[in-house]
Design a protein around this motif. Structure first.
Motif, PDB file in Angstrom:
ATOM      1  N   PRO A 654       0.829  -1.204   0.000  1.00  0.00           N
ATOM      2  CA  PRO A 654       0.000   0.000   0.000  1.00  0.00           C
ATOM      3  C   PRO A 654       0.868   1.259   0.000  1.00  0.00           C
ATOM      4  CG  PRO A 654       0.135  -0.888   2.214  1.00  0.00           C
ATOM      5  CD  PRO A 654       0.902  -1.837   1.325  1.00  0.00           C
ATOM      6  N   ASP A 655       0.263   2.396  -0.218  1.00  0.00           N
ATOM      7  CA  ASP A 655       0.949   3.681  -0.098  1.00  0.00           C
ATOM      8  C   ASP A 655       0.951   4.039   1.388  1.00  0.00           C
ATOM      9  OD1 ASP A 655       1.889   6.245  -0.105  1.00  0.00           O
ATOM     10  OD2 ASP A 655       0.449   7.037  -1.538  1.00  0.00           O
ATOM     11  N   VAL A 656       2.138   4.009   2.031  1.00  0.00           N
ATOM     12  CA  VAL A 656       2.214   4.222   3.478  1.00  0.00           C
ATOM     13  C   VAL A 656       2.640   5.643   3.843  1.00  0.00           C
ATOM     14  CG1 VAL A 656       2.712   1.789   3.890  1.00  0.00           C
ATOM     15  CG2 VAL A 656       4.608   3.414   3.682  1.00  0.00           C
ATOM     16  N   ILE A 657       2.799   6.525   2.875  1.00  0.00           N
ATOM     17  CA  ILE A 657       3.203   7.897   3.172  1.00  0.00           C
ATOM     18  C   ILE A 657       2.165   8.539   4.100  1.00  0.00           C
ATOM     19  CG2 ILE A 657       3.797  10.160   2.225  1.00  0.00           C
ATOM     20  CD1 ILE A 657       5.705   7.825   1.480  1.00  0.00           C
ATOM     21  N   GLY A 658       2.665   9.071   5.222  1.00  0.00           N
ATOM     22  CA  GLY A 658       1.779   9.663   6.216  1.00  0.00           C
ATOM     23  C   GLY A 658       1.362   8.710   7.315  1.00  0.00           C
ATOM     24  N   TRP A 659       1.703   7.421   7.164  1.00  0.00           N
ATOM     25  CA  TRP A 659       1.353   6.449   8.202  1.00  0.00           C
ATOM     26  C   TRP A 659       2.214   6.672   9.445  1.00  0.00           C
ATOM     27  CZ3 TRP A 659       0.061   0.765   6.633  1.00  0.00           C
ATOM     28  CH2 TRP A 659      -0.889   0.757   5.612  1.00  0.00           C
ATOM     29  N   SER A 660       1.658   6.374  10.611  1.00  0.00           N
ATOM     30  CA  SER A 660       2.423   6.407  11.857  1.00  0.00           C
ATOM     31  C   SER A 660       3.271   5.140  11.957  1.00  0.00           C
ATOM     32  CB  SER A 660       1.485   6.483  13.058  1.00  0.00           C
ATOM     33  OG  SER A 660       0.748   5.263  13.192  1.00  0.00           O
ATOM     34  N   LYS A 661       4.218   5.149  12.877  1.00  0.00           N
ATOM     35  CA  LYS A 661       5.056   3.968  13.078  1.00  0.00           C
ATOM     36  C   LYS A 661       4.204   2.776  13.493  1.00  0.00           C
ATOM     37  CE  LYS A 661       9.179   2.343  15.534  1.00  0.00           C
ATOM     38  NZ  LYS A 661      10.269   2.691  16.471  1.00  0.00           N
ATOM     39  N   ASN A 662       3.208   3.026  14.335  1.00  0.00           N
ATOM     40  CA  ASN A 662       2.348   1.938  14.783  1.00  0.00           C
ATOM     41  C   ASN A 662       1.593   1.318  13.610  1.00  0.00           C
ATOM     42  OD1 ASN A 662       1.109   0.293  16.784  1.00  0.00           O
ATOM     43  ND2 ASN A 662      -0.695   1.597  16.755  1.00  0.00           N
ATOM     44  N   ASP A 663       1.169   2.154  12.640  1.00  0.00           N
ATOM     45  CA  ASP A 663       0.472   1.631  11.461  1.00  0.00           C
ATOM     46  C   ASP A 663       1.406   0.776  10.607  1.00  0.00           C
ATOM     47  OD1 ASP A 663      -1.873   2.861  12.182  1.00  0.00           O
ATOM     48  OD2 ASP A 663      -1.555   4.635  10.942  1.00  0.00           O
ATOM     49  N   GLY A 672       3.959 -10.463   7.639  1.00  0.00           N
ATOM     50  CA  GLY A 672       5.070 -11.336   7.991  1.00  0.00           C
ATOM     51  C   GLY A 672       6.315 -11.067   7.165  1.00  0.00           C
ATOM     52  N   ARG A 673       6.324  -9.958   6.432  1.00  0.00           N
ATOM     53  CA  ARG A 673       7.461  -9.619   5.592  1.00  0.00           C
ATOM     54  C   ARG A 673       8.487  -8.807   6.382  1.00  0.00           C
ATOM     55  NH1 ARG A 673       5.415 -13.276   2.920  1.00  0.00           N
ATOM     56  NH2 ARG A 673       4.873 -13.087   0.707  1.00  0.00           N
ATOM     57  N   ASN A 674       9.659  -8.630   5.764  1.00  0.00           N
ATOM     58  CA  ASN A 674      10.784  -7.991   6.440  1.00  0.00           C
ATOM     59  C   ASN A 674      10.787  -6.492   6.161  1.00  0.00           C
ATOM     60  OD1 ASN A 674      13.100  -7.701   7.902  1.00  0.00           O
ATOM     61  ND2 ASN A 674      14.461  -8.524   6.338  1.00  0.00           N
ATOM     62  N   PHE A 675      10.362  -5.693   7.165  1.00  0.00           N
ATOM     63  CA  PHE A 675      10.337  -4.241   7.040  1.00  0.00           C
ATOM     64  C   PHE A 675      11.407  -3.619   7.930  1.00  0.00           C
ATOM     65  CE2 PHE A 675       6.251  -5.252   5.307  1.00  0.00           C
ATOM     66  CZ  PHE A 675       5.948  -4.216   4.429  1.00  0.00           C
ATOM     67  N   LYS A 676      12.101  -2.634   7.402  1.00  0.00           N
ATOM     68  CA  LYS A 676      13.077  -1.865   8.176  1.00  0.00           C
ATOM     69  C   LYS A 676      12.522  -0.455   8.340  1.00  0.00           C
ATOM     70  CE  LYS A 676      17.846  -0.150   8.243  1.00  0.00           C
ATOM     71  NZ  LYS A 676      19.120  -0.062   7.492  1.00  0.00           N
ATOM     72  N   ILE A 677      12.310  -0.057   9.605  1.00  0.00           N
ATOM     73  CA  ILE A 677      11.724   1.243   9.901  1.00  0.00           C
ATOM     74  C   ILE A 677      12.793   2.125  10.523  1.00  0.00           C
ATOM     75  CG2 ILE A 677       9.875   2.447  11.111  1.00  0.00           C
ATOM     76  CD1 ILE A 677       8.396  -0.262  11.253  1.00  0.00           C
ATOM     77  N   TYR A 682       6.205  10.080  11.276  1.00  0.00           N
ATOM     78  CA  TYR A 682       5.321   9.565  10.241  1.00  0.00           C
ATOM     79  C   TYR A 682       6.099   9.259   8.959  1.00  0.00           C
ATOM     80  CZ  TYR A 682       1.707  11.134  13.424  1.00  0.00           C
ATOM     81  OH  TYR A 682       0.931  11.292  14.548  1.00  0.00           O
ATOM     82  N   ALA A 683       5.594   8.280   8.196  1.00  0.00           N
ATOM     83  CA  ALA A 683       6.314   7.813   7.003  1.00  0.00           C
ATOM     84  C   ALA A 683       6.416   8.909   5.946  1.00  0.00           C
ATOM     85  CB  ALA A 683       5.605   6.590   6.429  1.00  0.00           C
ATOM     86  N   THR A 684       7.648   9.099   5.453  1.00  0.00           N
ATOM     87  CA  THR A 684       7.893  10.087   4.400  1.00  0.00           C
ATOM     88  C   THR A 684       8.364   9.442   3.100  1.00  0.00           C
ATOM     89  OG1 THR A 684      10.144  10.420   5.221  1.00  0.00           O
ATOM     90  CG2 THR A 684       8.435  11.923   6.041  1.00  0.00           C
ATOM     91  N   SER A 685       8.830   8.187   3.172  1.00  0.00           N
ATOM     92  CA  SER A 685       9.246   7.494   1.944  1.00  0.00           C
ATOM     93  C   SER A 685       9.184   5.993   2.149  1.00  0.00           C
ATOM     94  CB  SER A 685      10.667   7.904   1.546  1.00  0.00           C
ATOM     95  OG  SER A 685      11.614   7.407   2.470  1.00  0.00           O
ATOM     96  N   LEU A 704      10.728   7.340   8.537  1.00  0.00           N
ATOM     97  CA  LEU A 704       9.802   8.186   9.290  1.00  0.00           C
ATOM     98  C   LEU A 704      10.464   9.517   9.618  1.00  0.00           C
ATOM     99  CD1 LEU A 704       8.478   5.581  11.898  1.00  0.00           C
ATOM    100  CD2 LEU A 704       7.626   5.981   9.593  1.00  0.00           C
ATOM    101  N   LYS A 705       9.656  10.541   9.813  1.00  0.00           N
ATOM    102  CA  LYS A 705      10.176  11.846  10.204  1.00  0.00           C
ATOM    103  C   LYS A 705       9.126  12.573  11.024  1.00  0.00           C
ATOM    104  CE  LYS A 705      12.504  15.943   8.326  1.00  0.00           C
ATOM    105  NZ  LYS A 705      12.926  16.657   7.087  1.00  0.00           N
ATOM    106  N   GLU A 706       9.589  13.312  12.053  1.00  0.00           N
ATOM    107  CA  GLU A 706       8.670  14.099  12.864  1.00  0.00           C
ATOM    108  C   GLU A 706       8.065  15.222  12.034  1.00  0.00           C
ATOM    109  OE1 GLU A 706       7.571  13.676  15.834  1.00  0.00           O
ATOM    110  OE2 GLU A 706       8.837  12.007  16.468  1.00  0.00           O
ATOM    111  N   PRO A 707       6.779  15.497  12.215  1.00  0.00           N
ATOM    112  CA  PRO A 707       6.141  16.573  11.442  1.00  0.00           C
ATOM    113  C   PRO A 707       6.661  17.944  11.869  1.00  0.00           C
ATOM    114  CG  PRO A 707       4.629  15.723  13.108  1.00  0.00           C
ATOM    115  CD  PRO A 707       5.836  14.817  13.113  1.00  0.00           C
TER     116      PRO A 707
END
Length: 707
Positions: A654-663, A672-677, A682-685, A704-707
């Protein structure tokens, strides 16, 4: 004749053997060995079913620590090891196997081939290179479909947030149970996850649970014997621990503290944000710290300095001296005293500004942070009454917070000099959590509450146990607390106050700053402009505080432009964020709803159901039927919260731009996939474009980046 003798002899020997076999068959024993038991042991397997270690959550149910696994790889070499259908379960192509494994293990193809060419081995391992493999690496190897390659899993602990209240949450690692030897191969002696720090250690017994077992009879190749039963005893999983921490504020605090750490390089920083009325710790951290996921930095500071390190608090402790004098009725705000210095026995004690401010009223002693004023106020109070109030504040006693290793601190009032120095926070030793407890009495109109880090626990059977607010005492009257807060407001707003940097637009702040000398190993105080513990304690809103924030910064290596520059970079933005969230949470509290069950519905119908409830929906998958959902059905959620739906078919990004870390963590969990946060906020890229299939092996990076 010789032949006859041989026949008789052989007959006698044969008769002896037959008699022996008959005896063994009848008795079931050879000497002291019970053959029935031996046979039972040979074909019986009693396999341990490991209990799942309890999960540690924040106050909103976000995962802070949970069970995971690491894997060890081994290769079966015995050519007789095949399935009942004749499929090869051993390595059939050693050259190919070596070549493929060299892509995933830190070994060359030739080194791996050396292992695979070992003779007379049923199976072989690959040393340390084949241990502690991640799930992602295991899946990559399994996708190669190599014959004879197998894995064993080992319990591990996952800390998804990395550097995040690390000393509070703590660590759990594999250890051999007490009383057992590491070389013992019995199931009950195998290594188990054991808490060695923080909540993991304090609640280790509750988190651990009780292992189950599976009893069965199998042949030498591990296949179940026919006409036998499997007897299973289910494991009892460990309890889950819900902390009082708010992940939103905790993550923000970590960012603020790291910024100060990088800029001024102090030897130590501590910061705590606490609910003034309940004692619940909302955010707390320290520097040095470590990354719980990678263990990076663990060697620099093993102790939880919030409860295990004592220090002289300095001028923030003057709040207690002033509270005692006002409560006892000895405080004379309109009388004047000569500032600058004062003689106590054979010692001369000075104000931080040695020249002083001339003759000033006692009402300015706290706002100006006058040591001399506090000494005189303590003298007017008297040693006995001063000691009585410090006892009511429980100075020198543990708080009882549910963290391991808490120390009590110390108090010395044996001489007029130590009484005088204690009045302005030198010569008395406290912990950060003790200071939070003392300050709560002033913030909470005389009612002192114990700091609390655990909100509630939930057992494997679903029984919830809440940790209620504990009132530690009432050391001062409500009117006293209000008067002290008024003086603390002058610290921030009076032109002679020392805390003007801590003003927050839209709110009245009550605060007290502090500067304490650091004692050296020889018992003498260190000299130099940076050999101090700089601190600030603040309460907001001043008339009826919701929050107490306390920050200490010890011995900055790089000299700051001012003392307040060290603490205001943490105190002000953290308090602003907490007040902002409180306002937002108050508005949304009435919007709490129960999450509907969306699985087994069509994606279209599920989306409509969720959106009708005021939820935001994101779909993962190219199918039309919902097979999983997060949050789960019946969980309490807030209108506007994101719901992630997984459908059958290919997993599409999905397009996760703007999602919070919890999302984003919901996305990682449900796929179950391998994500590196990386980062906070909030997600910027995202490294994978929306609509692309989420790979089974490659890592997807979300920044992620603080607004």
């Amino acid at each position: 004749m010789v032949g006859l003798i041989l026949i008789v002899a052989m007959s006698a020997v044969l008769l002896l053997f037959i008699s022996r076999f008959v005896y063994i068959a009848a008795s079931g024993h050879v000497g002291s060995v019970n053959l029935t038991n031996k046979t039972e042991q040979k074909y019986s397997q009693n396999q341990v079913i490991k209990a799942k270690r309890g999960t540690i959550y924040d106050v909103s149910g976000n995962v802070l620590a949970e069970d995971s696994s690491v894997y060890s790889i081994y290769a079966v070499l015995d050519q007789n090891y095949n399935s009942t259908s004749g499929k090869s379960l051993h390595v059939t192509d050693k050259e190919k196997t070596a070549r493929v494994l060299s892509k995933y293990l830190p070994l060359s193809s030739a080194q791996i081939l050396t292992y695979l060419n070992k003779k007379n081995q049923f199976q072989i391992e690959f040393g340390s290179a084949g241990k502690n493999l991640s799930l992602a690496t295991k899946k990559k190897i399994e996708a190669e479909n190599l014959s004879g390659i197998q894995f064993t899993d080992t319990s591990s602990r996952l800390y998804p947030n990395g550097t995040f209240a690390s000393h509070i949450i703590g660590l759990a690692q594999l250890e051999t149970p007490e009383g057992k030897k590491a070389t013992d191969t019995t199931d009950d002696a195998k290594e188990k996850l054991t808490g060695i720090l923080g909540i993991e250690k304090y609640f280790n017994k509750s988190l651990t649970g009780t292992d189950g077992s599976e009893y069965s009879k199998r042949d030498s190749f591990g296949y179940e014997l026919p006409n036998t039963k499997i007897v299973t005893k289910k494991p009892k999983n460990g309890s889950s621990i819900y902390l009082t921490l708010d992940s939103r504020l905790q993550a923000y605090l970590e960012t603020l503290m790291q910024s100060v750490q990088d800029k001024y390089k102090p030897k130590k920083i501590n910061a705590v944000l606490m609910n003034a009325k309940t004692g619940k710790i909302i955010a707390a951290s320290q520097r040095p710290t470590f990354n719980a996921s990678t263990k990076d930095g663990i060697g620099s500071m093993w102790r939880d300095s919030l409860v295990e390190d004592v220090y002289e608090p300095g001028s923030v402790f003057k709040v207690l001296t002033m509270s005692a004098a006002i409560d006892a009725g000895t405080y004379k705000p309109n009388e004047y005293y000569k500032s600058g210095s004062v003689e106590v026995d054979d010692r001369t004690l000075y104000d931080w500004d040695r020249s002083g401010w001339g003759w000033i009223p006692y009402s300015q002693a706290l706002p100006r942070s006058s040591n001399v004023g506090m000494v005189k106020i303590e003298e007017q109070l008297g040693q006995k009454r001063f000691a009585k109030y410090l006892k009511k504040f429980q100075v020198g006693e543990k708080t009882g917070i549910t963290l391991p290793g808490e120390v009590a601190g110390s108090l010395d009032l044996k001489s007029p000099v130590t009484q005088a120095t204690t009045a302005f926070g030198q010569g008395v030793n406290v912990t950060v959590m003790q200071m939070m407890k003392y300050l709560s009495a002033v913030a909470n109109n005389g009612e002192m509450v114990e700091p609390q880090i655990v909100d509630h626990t939930v057992s494997s059977s679903g029984k919830s146990t809440s940790y209620e607010t504990k009132v530690a005492g009432h050391p001062i009257k409500a009117s006293t607390a209000k008067s002290v807060r008024k003086l603390m407001e002058q610290v921030v707003y009076a032109d002679y106050g020392t805390g003007g940097s801590y003003q927050i637009p839209g709110y009245r702040v009550a605060a007290k700053t502090g500067t304490a000398q650091v004692a050296g190993t020889n018992g003498q105080y260190l000299t130099g402009e940076n050999n101090y513990v700089f601190s600030v304690a603040g309460m907001v809103p001043a008339d009826d505080p919701e929050y107490i924030c306390y920050v200490t910064v010890q011995q900055p290596t790089i000299t700051p432009p001012s003392e307040s520059a060290l603490m205001s970079g943490i105190f002000n933005p953290l308090m602003k964020r907490a007040l902002k969230y409180e306002s937002s949470d108050t508005k949304t509290a009435t919007n709490s709803i129960s999450m509907p069950k969306l699985t087994d519905q069509t994606a279209k119908a599920a989306t409509k159901t969720a959106e009708d409830k005021g939820l935001v929906v994101s779909q993962v998958g190219s199918g039309s039927k919902v097979v999983q959902q997060l949050p789960a059905a019946d969980e309490k959620v807030i209108k506007g919260q994101r719901v992630v739906l997984l459908t059958e078919g290919a997993m599409t990004m999905p397009d996760v731009i703007g999602w919070s870390k919890n999302d984003v963590l919901k996305l990682a969990e449900i796929t179950g996939r391998n994500f590196k946060i990386t980062g906070t906020g909030y997600a910027t890229s995202q490294s994978l474009l929306a609509g692309d299939v989420i790979p089974n092996s490659d890592e997807v990076t979300i920044k992620l980046k603080e607004p």
